[in-house]
Design a protein around this motif. Structure first.
Motif, short mmCIF file in Angstrom:
data_model
loop_
_atom_site.label_atom_id
_atom_site.label_comp_id
_atom_site.label_asym_id
_atom_site.label_seq_id
_atom_site.Cartn_x
_atom_site.Cartn_y
_atom_site.Cartn_z
N MET A 9 107.65 -46.66 -14.90
CA MET A 9 106.89 -46.82 -14.94
C MET A 9 106.00 -45.36 -14.88
O MET A 9 105.15 -44.56 -15.15
N LEU A 10 106.39 -45.64 -13.15
CA LEU A 10 105.11 -44.85 -12.09
C LEU A 10 106.04 -42.96 -12.12
O LEU A 10 105.26 -41.89 -12.61
N THR A 11 107.48 -43.28 -12.80
CA THR A 11 108.28 -41.86 -12.98
C THR A 11 107.93 -41.51 -14.61
O THR A 11 107.65 -40.29 -14.54
N TRP A 12 107.06 -42.40 -15.59
CA TRP A 12 107.05 -42.02 -17.27
C TRP A 12 105.95 -40.85 -16.34
O TRP A 12 105.45 -40.03 -17.49
N LEU A 13 105.22 -41.86 -15.92
CA LEU A 13 103.62 -41.27 -15.61
C LEU A 13 103.82 -39.62 -14.85
O LEU A 13 103.13 -38.95 -15.54
N SER A 14 104.78 -39.97 -13.83
CA SER A 14 104.55 -38.41 -13.48
C SER A 14 105.63 -37.51 -14.14
O SER A 14 105.39 -36.05 -14.09
N GLU A 15 106.36 -38.13 -15.02
CA GLU A 15 106.79 -36.61 -15.94
C GLU A 15 106.38 -36.05 -16.91
O GLU A 15 106.52 -34.93 -17.45
N ASN A 16 105.10 -36.91 -17.28
CA ASN A 16 104.00 -37.06 -18.71
C ASN A 16 102.68 -36.72 -18.09
O ASN A 16 102.23 -36.54 -19.02
N ILE A 17 102.26 -35.94 -16.87
CA ILE A 17 100.71 -36.32 -16.41
C ILE A 17 100.71 -35.37 -17.55
O ILE A 17 98.91 -35.06 -17.72
N GLY A 18 101.25 -33.39 -17.30
CA GLY A 18 99.95 -32.75 -18.17
C GLY A 18 100.23 -32.61 -19.45
O GLY A 18 99.32 -33.13 -19.48
N THR A 19 100.72 -33.90 -20.20
CA THR A 19 100.35 -34.12 -21.45
C THR A 19 99.33 -35.27 -21.65
O THR A 19 98.17 -35.24 -22.07
N ILE A 20 98.81 -36.29 -20.15
CA ILE A 20 98.54 -37.19 -20.69
C ILE A 20 97.38 -36.51 -20.16
O ILE A 20 95.88 -36.94 -20.90
N LEU A 21 96.71 -35.93 -19.64
CA LEU A 21 95.46 -34.65 -19.37
C LEU A 21 95.19 -34.06 -19.92
O LEU A 21 94.05 -33.96 -20.13
N ILE A 22 96.03 -33.09 -20.94
CA ILE A 22 95.64 -32.42 -21.77
C ILE A 22 95.41 -33.20 -23.72
O ILE A 22 93.72 -33.11 -23.92
N THR A 23 96.22 -34.96 -23.72
CA THR A 23 95.07 -35.65 -24.51
C THR A 23 94.41 -36.39 -24.40
O THR A 23 93.56 -36.55 -25.18
N LEU A 24 93.97 -36.27 -23.24
CA LEU A 24 92.22 -36.87 -22.32
C LEU A 24 91.73 -35.86 -22.66
O LEU A 24 90.39 -36.24 -22.79
N VAL A 25 91.68 -35.09 -22.19
CA VAL A 25 90.67 -33.23 -22.45
C VAL A 25 90.09 -33.30 -23.91
O VAL A 25 89.22 -33.38 -24.24
N LEU A 26 91.49 -33.14 -24.91
CA LEU A 26 91.26 -33.04 -26.32
C LEU A 26 90.62 -34.65 -27.08
O LEU A 26 89.42 -34.44 -27.83
N ILE A 27 90.57 -35.59 -26.26
CA ILE A 27 89.84 -36.60 -26.71
C ILE A 27 88.65 -36.89 -26.40
O ILE A 27 87.59 -37.01 -27.03
N ALA A 28 88.00 -35.80 -24.93
CA ALA A 28 87.06 -36.18 -24.90
C ALA A 28 85.68 -34.84 -25.68
O ALA A 28 84.76 -35.16 -26.07
N VAL A 29 87.02 -34.08 -25.72
CA VAL A 29 85.99 -33.00 -26.84
C VAL A 29 85.47 -32.93 -28.23
O VAL A 29 85.12 -32.85 -28.72
N VAL A 30 86.49 -34.55 -28.92
CA VAL A 30 85.88 -34.42 -30.48
C VAL A 30 85.50 -35.52 -30.00
O VAL A 30 84.09 -35.69 -30.45
#
Length: 57
Positions: free
Chosen positions: A1-22
């Motif tokens: 699970m931690l490996t998946w998170l570390s591999e996709n942290i950029g996508t996760i952060l961008i998604t969270l920022v976009l959700i916050a903007v909306v």
């Protein structure tokens, strides 16, 4: 699970920022609507819908 998170942290952060903007945009639109403001400028002279959304007083 931690490996998946570390591999996709950029996508996760961008998604969270976009959700916050909306969410912020929706909040601003709701607040403006409660105050009686509209996204429409009220200048029906240049609008193709003319006077169909605002009744003449």
């Amino acid at each position: 699970m931690l490996t998946w998170l570390s591999e996709n942290i950029g996508t996760i952060l961008i998604t969270l920022v976009l959700i916050a903007v909306v969410v912020l945009i929706i909040g601003i639109l709701r607040r403006d609507r409660k105050k009686g403001k509209s996204s429409c400028g009220g200048n029906c002279g240049n609008c193709p819908m003319g006077g169909s959304c605002h009744h003449r007083q």
